[in-house]
Design a protein around this motif. Structure first.
Motif, short mmCIF file in Angstrom:
data_model
loop_
_atom_site.label_atom_id
_atom_site.label_comp_id
_atom_site.label_asym_id
_atom_site.label_seq_id
_atom_site.Cartn_x
_atom_site.Cartn_y
_atom_site.Cartn_z
N VAL A 152 0.84 -1.20 0.00
CA VAL A 152 0.00 0.00 0.00
C VAL A 152 0.87 1.25 0.00
CG1 VAL A 152 -1.59 1.33 1.46
CG2 VAL A 152 -2.05 -1.06 1.03
N GLU A 153 1.93 1.25 0.84
CA GLU A 153 2.83 2.41 0.89
C GLU A 153 3.52 2.61 -0.46
OE1 GLU A 153 3.12 4.70 3.24
OE2 GLU A 153 1.53 3.66 4.32
N GLU A 154 3.96 1.51 -1.07
CA GLU A 154 4.63 1.60 -2.37
C GLU A 154 3.66 2.14 -3.43
OE1 GLU A 154 7.52 1.40 -5.28
OE2 GLU A 154 7.75 1.24 -3.12
N LEU A 155 2.45 1.63 -3.43
CA LEU A 155 1.45 2.12 -4.39
C LEU A 155 1.11 3.59 -4.13
CD1 LEU A 155 -0.97 -0.93 -4.65
CD2 LEU A 155 0.66 -0.13 -6.36
N ARG A 156 1.03 3.96 -2.87
CA ARG A 156 0.75 5.36 -2.52
C ARG A 156 1.90 6.27 -3.01
NH1 ARG A 156 -0.63 5.27 3.06
NH2 ARG A 156 -2.71 4.80 2.34
N ARG A 157 3.13 5.81 -2.79
CA ARG A 157 4.29 6.58 -3.24
C ARG A 157 4.30 6.70 -4.76
NH1 ARG A 157 8.82 5.60 -5.45
NH2 ARG A 157 8.65 3.35 -5.28
N GLN A 158 4.03 5.60 -5.44
CA GLN A 158 4.00 5.63 -6.90
C GLN A 158 2.88 6.55 -7.40
OE1 GLN A 158 3.61 1.58 -8.19
NE2 GLN A 158 5.75 1.07 -7.80
N ALA A 159 1.73 6.50 -6.74
CA ALA A 159 0.62 7.37 -7.14
C ALA A 159 0.98 8.84 -6.93
CB ALA A 159 -0.63 7.02 -6.33
N GLN A 160 1.68 9.14 -5.83
CA GLN A 160 2.09 10.53 -5.59
C GLN A 160 3.11 10.98 -6.63
OE1 GLN A 160 3.39 10.35 -1.51
NE2 GLN A 160 1.35 10.75 -0.69
N GLU A 161 4.04 10.09 -6.97
CA GLU A 161 5.02 10.44 -7.99
C GLU A 161 4.33 10.67 -9.33
OE1 GLU A 161 7.87 7.29 -8.09
OE2 GLU A 161 8.83 7.89 -6.21
N GLU A 162 3.41 9.79 -9.69
CA GLU A 162 2.67 9.93 -10.94
C GLU A 162 1.85 11.21 -10.93
OE1 GLU A 162 1.58 8.98 -14.77
OE2 GLU A 162 3.12 8.05 -13.53
N SER A 163 1.24 11.51 -9.81
CA SER A 163 0.46 12.75 -9.68
C SER A 163 1.35 13.97 -9.86
CB SER A 163 -0.22 12.78 -8.31
OG SER A 163 -0.87 14.01 -8.11
N ALA A 164 2.53 13.93 -9.24
CA ALA A 164 3.47 15.05 -9.36
C ALA A 164 3.93 15.21 -10.81
CB ALA A 164 4.68 14.85 -8.45
N ARG A 165 4.18 14.07 -11.49
CA ARG A 165 4.58 14.13 -12.89
C ARG A 165 3.47 14.71 -13.76
NH1 ARG A 165 7.41 8.83 -12.90
NH2 ARG A 165 5.31 8.08 -12.75
N ILE A 166 2.22 14.28 -13.50
CA ILE A 166 1.09 14.79 -14.28
C ILE A 166 0.91 16.28 -14.05
CG2 ILE A 166 -1.43 14.70 -14.48
CD1 ILE A 166 -1.19 11.65 -13.98
N VAL A 167 1.03 16.71 -12.79
CA VAL A 167 0.89 18.14 -12.47
C VAL A 167 2.00 18.94 -13.15
CG1 VAL A 167 1.05 19.82 -10.60
CG2 VAL A 167 -0.40 17.81 -10.33
N ALA A 168 3.25 18.43 -13.10
CA ALA A 168 4.37 19.13 -13.72
C ALA A 168 4.16 19.22 -15.23
CB ALA A 168 5.68 18.42 -13.40
N ARG A 169 3.72 18.10 -15.83
CA ARG A 169 3.46 18.10 -17.27
C ARG A 169 2.35 19.08 -17.62
NH1 ARG A 169 1.66 12.76 -18.76
NH2 ARG A 169 3.48 12.13 -17.62
N GLY A 170 1.32 19.13 -16.80
CA GLY A 170 0.21 20.07 -17.01
C GLY A 170 0.68 21.51 -16.90
N GLU A 171 1.53 21.77 -15.89
CA GLU A 171 2.06 23.12 -15.74
C GLU A 171 2.91 23.51 -16.93
OE1 GLU A 171 4.03 23.08 -11.96
OE2 GLU A 171 2.15 23.34 -10.85
#
Length: 186
Positions: free
Chosen positions: A98-117
């Protein structure tokens, strides 16, 4: 035949019958003692041994059953302990997943936000550039009407557009704290 003589006692049997009775009793006694009694003894002994052996076997089986029950209880306790360990380990692994998936989801979210910006910044820059070009063309056309001079010449037009944009930049720069913005920063 004589009817019972008064001298004979009817309760006492005749001597011949007594002798035959004793001989018959002796023969039956000998047959019983020599043949039947040993067979009875043998059967009784076998039964007693069977009963005693059955009791011994029952006691042995009862002891084996008690030992098997103790082994079963020990195995059951061990299995329960092992199951608890496996359950705890599975919970820990689940938490890690769960922690690994949460970390991966946060990284993916940060990447998506950065790409959007980045896309927003690029789109903003494109819109600003388009608007500058349109504003410049409109300014040239307006200036041409106002000044009634022909700005058909491309070099003149660019010079006029650049002057107009410089003036806009200087006006915008003074509105942002009075710091002038050079054309290289656009």
């Amino acid at each position: 035949m004589n009817i019972l003589a008064a001298t004979e006692n009817p309760l006492i049997p005749p001597l011949g019958e007594i002798v035959i009775g004793i001989i018959a009793f002796g023969a039956v006694y000998l047959v019983m003692r020599l043949l039947v009694a040993p067979r009875f003894e043998q059967v009784f002994r076998a039964r007693r041994e069977a009963i005693e052996g059955g009791m011994e076997r029952a006691e042995a089986m009862q002891a084996e059953a008690a030992e098997a029950l103790e082994k079963y209880r020990a195995q059951l306790a061990e299995a329960r302990s092992e199951a608890a360990q496996i359950r705890d380990q599975a919970r820990a692994e689940g938490q890690q997943i769960v922690e690994e998936l949460r970390r991966q989801a946060q990284e993916e979210s940060a990447r998506i936000v950065a790409r959007g910006e980045e896309q927003l910044a690029t789109a903003r820059q494109q819109i600003v550039n388009e608007l500058r070009g349109q504003v410049g063309a409109l300014a040239v056309e307006l200036a041409g009407r106002i000044l009634e001079e022909s700005l058909a010449d491309e070099a003149r037009r660019r010079g006029t557009v650049d002057r107009f944009l410089d003036e806009l930049d200087s006006i915008a720069a003074t509105g942002d704290g009075g710091v002038p913005v050079s054309r290289g920063n656009r």
